[in-house]
Design an enzyme around this catalytic site. Structure first.
Site, PDB file in Angstrom:
ATOM      1  N   HIS A 119       0.811  -1.213   0.000  1.00 42.14           N
ATOM      2  CA  HIS A 119       0.000   0.000   0.000  1.00 42.14           C
ATOM      3  C   HIS A 119       0.848   1.269   0.000  1.00 42.14           C
ATOM      4  CE1 HIS A 119      -3.984  -1.894   1.406  1.00 42.14           C
ATOM      5  NE2 HIS A 119      -3.202  -2.838   0.933  1.00 42.14           N
ATOM      6  N   ILE A 126       0.900   6.933   0.106  1.00 40.65           N
ATOM      7  CA  ILE A 126       0.399   5.851   0.947  1.00 40.65           C
ATOM      8  C   ILE A 126      -1.102   5.691   0.737  1.00 40.65           C
ATOM      9  CG2 ILE A 126       0.164   5.042   3.337  1.00 40.65           C
ATOM     10  CD1 ILE A 126       2.456   7.170   3.942  1.00 40.65           C
ATOM     11  N   CYS A 127      -1.514   4.482   0.422  1.00 39.46           N
ATOM     12  CA  CYS A 127      -2.931   4.163   0.286  1.00 39.46           C
ATOM     13  C   CYS A 127      -3.400   3.637   1.638  1.00 39.46           C
ATOM     14  CB  CYS A 127      -3.130   3.118  -0.813  1.00 39.46           C
ATOM     15  SG  CYS A 127      -4.855   2.666  -1.058  1.00 39.46           S
ATOM     16  N   LEU A 128      -3.992   4.510   2.427  1.00 44.97           N
ATOM     17  CA  LEU A 128      -4.458   4.170   3.768  1.00 44.97           C
ATOM     18  C   LEU A 128      -5.779   4.894   4.003  1.00 44.97           C
ATOM     19  CD1 LEU A 128      -3.927   2.903   6.597  1.00 44.97           C
ATOM     20  CD2 LEU A 128      -2.676   4.990   7.174  1.00 44.97           C
TER      21      LEU A 128
END
Length: 187
Positions: A119, A126-128
């Site tokens: 992620h 950042i894929c969060l």
């Protein structure tokens, strides 16, 4: 320099970050108006994915609408000359207010890197979901840093997101301008 509308809250968060000794997390740099922070983040476990020789720096930029809006968060690199390496495809070195966003820091005992994670893109984005649709004003800078450290601590895959090359080649400089699909909570 004008202060952020919620400067008192930011100051309280800053004081807590200075007081709390969070394992593996160190505040390296911050702007006087508390709108830009650099943290050094280490994963707690010792694996080949995150060896001690690698240093990870997280940049948190507070938006004008914070805490209603989430900050802009991404991993960054430092050169030996102590300046930020810009990993974006945008050639513009200045932001909209004309300031160069370079921040100085001393690299201590390690090589700066963007952590490998399914992620985390190679440009530091950042894929969060906490940084997007799951953000709430109850969240804080400490919440963000601890969540990202937790992502690293629980990762067992030595890989980038499957669309890394495509995303990085077209990604905006600010990760908040990206639309991520939050569909994999297993990593």
């Amino acid at each position: 320099m004008s202060k952020h509308l919620f400067y008192r809250r930011l100051f309280k968060e800053y004081k807590e970050l200075q007081k709390d000794a969070l394992p593996g997390i160190k505040l390296v740099s911050h702007e006087e108006d508390l709108t830009n922070f650099i943290f050094r983040v280490k994963a707690d476990h010792k694996t080949t994915i995150y060896p001690d020789s690698e240093i990870y720096h997280l940049n948190i930029k507070i938006t004008p609408d914070y805490p209603v809006d989430s900050p802009s968060v991404k991993f960054i690199l430092y050169k030996a000359k102590q300046e930020v390496i810009d990993l974006t495809t945008d050639d513009d070195d200045e932001d909209e207010d004309g300031d160069d966003d370079a921040v100085e820091s001393v690299i201590e005992n390690g090589e700066p890197k963007i952590p490998i994670h399914p992620h985390i893109y190679s440009n530091g984005h950042i894929c969060l979901n906490l940084l997007g649709e799951d953000w709430s004003p109850a969240c804080s800078i400490e919440t963000i840093v601890l969540s990202i450290q937790s992502m690293l601590n629980t990762n067992n895959k030595n890989e980038r997101p499957p669309d890394n090359a495509s995303y990085v080649s077209h990604a905006p400089k600010d990760p908040k301008l990206s639309s991520f699909a939050y569909h994999d909570d297993t990593v």
